[in-house]
Design a protein around this motif. Structure first.
Motif, PDB file in Angstrom:
ATOM      1  N   ALA A   7      11.773  -3.361  13.058  1.00  0.00           N
ATOM      2  CA  ALA A   7      13.202  -3.205  13.328  1.00  0.00           C
ATOM      3  C   ALA A   7      14.035  -3.735  12.175  1.00  0.00           C
ATOM      4  CB  ALA A   7      13.567  -3.929  14.624  1.00  0.00           C
ATOM      5  N   ARG A   8      13.653  -4.882  11.623  1.00  0.00           N
ATOM      6  CA  ARG A   8      14.412  -5.458  10.511  1.00  0.00           C
ATOM      7  C   ARG A   8      14.363  -4.547   9.284  1.00  0.00           C
ATOM      8  NH1 ARG A   8      16.008 -10.762  10.482  1.00  0.00           N
ATOM      9  NH2 ARG A   8      15.570 -11.920  12.392  1.00  0.00           N
ATOM     10  N   LEU A   9      13.191  -4.008   8.996  1.00  0.00           N
ATOM     11  CA  LEU A   9      13.067  -3.150   7.816  1.00  0.00           C
ATOM     12  C   LEU A   9      13.882  -1.870   7.976  1.00  0.00           C
ATOM     13  CD1 LEU A   9       9.255  -3.560   7.026  1.00  0.00           C
ATOM     14  CD2 LEU A   9      11.175  -4.482   5.723  1.00  0.00           C
ATOM     15  N   VAL A  10      13.791  -1.260   9.159  1.00  0.00           N
ATOM     16  CA  VAL A  10      14.552  -0.035   9.406  1.00  0.00           C
ATOM     17  C   VAL A  10      16.050  -0.309   9.323  1.00  0.00           C
ATOM     18  CG1 VAL A  10      15.177   1.649  11.187  1.00  0.00           C
ATOM     19  CG2 VAL A  10      12.778   1.149  10.734  1.00  0.00           C
ATOM     20  N   GLN A  33      12.235  -7.472  21.464  1.00  0.00           N
ATOM     21  CA  GLN A  33      13.644  -7.789  21.666  1.00  0.00           C
ATOM     22  C   GLN A  33      14.467  -6.501  21.558  1.00  0.00           C
ATOM     23  OE1 GLN A  33      15.161 -10.742  22.249  1.00  0.00           O
ATOM     24  NE2 GLN A  33      13.466 -12.168  21.998  1.00  0.00           N
ATOM     25  N   PHE A  34      15.491  -6.406  22.396  1.00  0.00           N
ATOM     26  CA  PHE A  34      16.419  -5.282  22.324  1.00  0.00           C
ATOM     27  C   PHE A  34      17.824  -5.849  22.434  1.00  0.00           C
ATOM     28  CE2 PHE A  34      18.706  -1.462  23.486  1.00  0.00           C
ATOM     29  CZ  PHE A  34      18.005  -0.449  22.833  1.00  0.00           C
ATOM     30  N   PHE A  35      18.695  -5.505  21.479  1.00  0.00           N
ATOM     31  CA  PHE A  35      20.044  -6.057  21.471  1.00  0.00           C
ATOM     32  C   PHE A  35      21.059  -4.947  21.710  1.00  0.00           C
ATOM     33  CE2 PHE A  35      19.543  -4.397  17.277  1.00  0.00           C
ATOM     34  CZ  PHE A  35      20.803  -3.963  16.908  1.00  0.00           C
ATOM     35  N   GLY A  68      19.724  -1.411  20.044  1.00  0.00           N
ATOM     36  CA  GLY A  68      18.564  -1.107  19.211  1.00  0.00           C
ATOM     37  C   GLY A  68      17.520  -2.194  19.315  1.00  0.00           C
ATOM     38  N   MET A  69      16.305  -1.865  18.913  1.00  0.00           N
ATOM     39  CA  MET A  69      15.228  -2.843  18.914  1.00  0.00           C
ATOM     40  C   MET A  69      15.512  -3.930  17.889  1.00  0.00           C
ATOM     41  SD  MET A  69      11.673  -0.747  19.303  1.00  0.00           S
ATOM     42  CE  MET A  69      11.204   0.035  20.841  1.00  0.00           C
ATOM     43  N   GLY A  70      15.157  -5.139  18.259  1.00  0.00           N
ATOM     44  CA  GLY A  70      15.323  -6.266  17.355  1.00  0.00           C
ATOM     45  C   GLY A  70      16.062  -7.393  18.040  1.00  0.00           C
ATOM     46  N   SER A  71      15.888  -8.588  17.518  1.00  0.00           N
ATOM     47  CA  SER A  71      16.601  -9.731  18.055  1.00  0.00           C
ATOM     48  C   SER A  71      18.049  -9.677  17.609  1.00  0.00           C
ATOM     49  CB  SER A  71      15.957 -11.040  17.571  1.00  0.00           C
ATOM     50  OG  SER A  71      16.011 -11.114  16.163  1.00  0.00           O
TER      51      SER A  71
END
Length: 419
Positions: free
Chosen positions: A409-412, A253-255, A299-302
């Protein structure tokens, strides 16, 4: 954030509508998927005089093509030497050459068909997010310059002048590249393809595809198309089809979030030259502006609250004067991320191809791969493909890899939010 909506849908200057498919039809080439790949293929095939039909499950550009950052890059995520190691010297250099010229193809189509998509060819900046990123960029620079690419290294001071941020140690400026409004580009390709005679159908999900009597028979909820050739161009948005299995690829996912339009006093010197930018982080992020002066960060992530909070903090860290700026739009999309970051062309038996796995580089490669795949099918000649077609492809642990990217992504982003 989830209710703010996709900027590209609101700001697209190009409009496009097509009917749903009903009944029965016979064509030379049927294409499943109305994104960059499928529409480029339709335009090329119709331009050769072929009868072409495109079936899109939603609307043109609904998937990654209408959720893209809009960077028209040359090449891939992989450095040129890595491409050669993965494919072999001859095939690797061929792909490097083809994709090095992909922005030329994109901007030529935009000019030829008068596509109104905020096309800006001011180059892109690959930003060093940390000291180790500088070394990676300098190694990539040497490889690209050895192949004659118009790429140069910018010092931290030069980057600060171009971006109005002191957060980066250096950058590669690639003069071949640029930015577009991606949904407008997709719609413009669709308009151009229809003008050449292609038939495009929206809201027409394909339910099955199989060969019968020496032809492909593609079924939808309301009809059936018989075709000599089939191209599946659904990438990260592929839906299961009866009688056909497309290999699974990890999905990332990229938002993106966009500010309100900002005046010259507030944001006039942020990427004032019109460059688009992305960084060297493993959990990559991007920065650009649009025609109206919005600053867009991705950035990467939902599109979860964790990532939205990170994006707002990141924006303020990069550009302190933007702290507290109103976020007007927020949206996300899916990227098909192959293990080695190389797009694949899969043979689907006789007279069929599937293209997938752009790993975040959908505009240039999608345009080039789509055109090449259509011509390869119509001419029964694969010699012009960017990479050799393969008869089989498989990746293990796709679901776990997808989870790995999202967790990373969530951790970063959580860590950055607390720092």
């Amino acid at each position: 954030m989830s209710g703010l909506g996709n900027l590209w849908q609101e700001s697209a200057a190009e409009t496009f509508q097509a009917p749903g498919f009903q009944g029965e039809l016979g064509v030379d080439l049927v294409i499943v998927g109305g994104g960059f790949t499928g529409l480029s293929a339709a335009l090329a095939a119709a331009g050769q005089g072929a009868e072409v039909a495109v079936l899109e499950a939603n609307t043109v550009g609904h998937g990654g093509s209408g959720r893209n950052v809009g960077l028209v890059n040359a090449g891939l995520w992989l450095a040129p030497d890595d491409v050669c190691r993965a494919l072999g010297e001859a095939a690797g250099e061929h792909l490097n050459t083809v994709l090095g010229g992909a922005p030329d193809v994109v901007f030529d189509l935009i000019a030829r068909h008068a596509i109104d998509c905020e096309a800006t060819r001011a180059g892109t900046l690959h930003l060093a997010h940390a000291p180790k990123g500088e070394g990676q960029l300098k190694a990539r620079l040497a490889q690209m310059q050895a192949r004659g690419a118009p790429v140069r290294y910018l010092t931290a001071d030069e980057v600060a002048r171009r971006t109005a941020s002191t957060a980066f140690g250096g950058a590669l400026l690639d003069a071949r590249a640029g930015t577009i409004q991606p949904l407008s580009y997709a719609r413009g390709l669709a308009r151009a393809a229809m003008a050449q005679g292609a038939r495009i159908y929206e809201n027409s999900p394909v339910t099955g595809a199989a060969r019968h009597g020496g032809q492909w028979v593609v079924t939808s909820r309301s009809g059936k198309i018989r075709a000599r050739h089939l191209l599946v161009a659904t990438n990260a948005y592929h839906q299961p089809l009866a009688h056909m299995a497309i290999p699974s690829v990890p999905v990332v996912q990229f938002f993106q979030l966009a500010t309100t339009p900002l005046g010259a006093n507030l944001a006039g010197d942020i990427l004032a030259g019109g460059e688009g930018a992305w960084d060297t982080g493993l959990i990559m992020s991007s920065i650009r502006r649009d025609k109206a002066g919005r600053v867009i960060i991705g950035g990467m992530g939902s599109e979860a609250a964790t990532h939205a909070n990170w994006a707002e903090r990141k924006l303020a860290k990069l550009f302190p004067r933007l702290a507290g700026s109103e976020i007007e739009h927020a949206w996300s999309g899916k990227i098909a991320m192959t293990e080695d970051h190389l797009p694949r062309i899969l043979r689907l038996g006789r007279d069929g191809l599937a293209v997938f796995g752009y790993s975040g580089r959908g505009i240039g490669p999608g345009t080039v791969y789509g055109r090449a795949a259509a011509l390869a099918l119509l001419n029964d000649d694969e010699s012009g493909l960017p990479v050799p077609g393969v008869d089989a492809y498989a990746e293990r642990f796709c679901t776990l890899k997808t989870l790995f990217y999202e967790t990373g992504a969530r951790l970063v982003h959580l860590g950055a939010a607390r720092s």
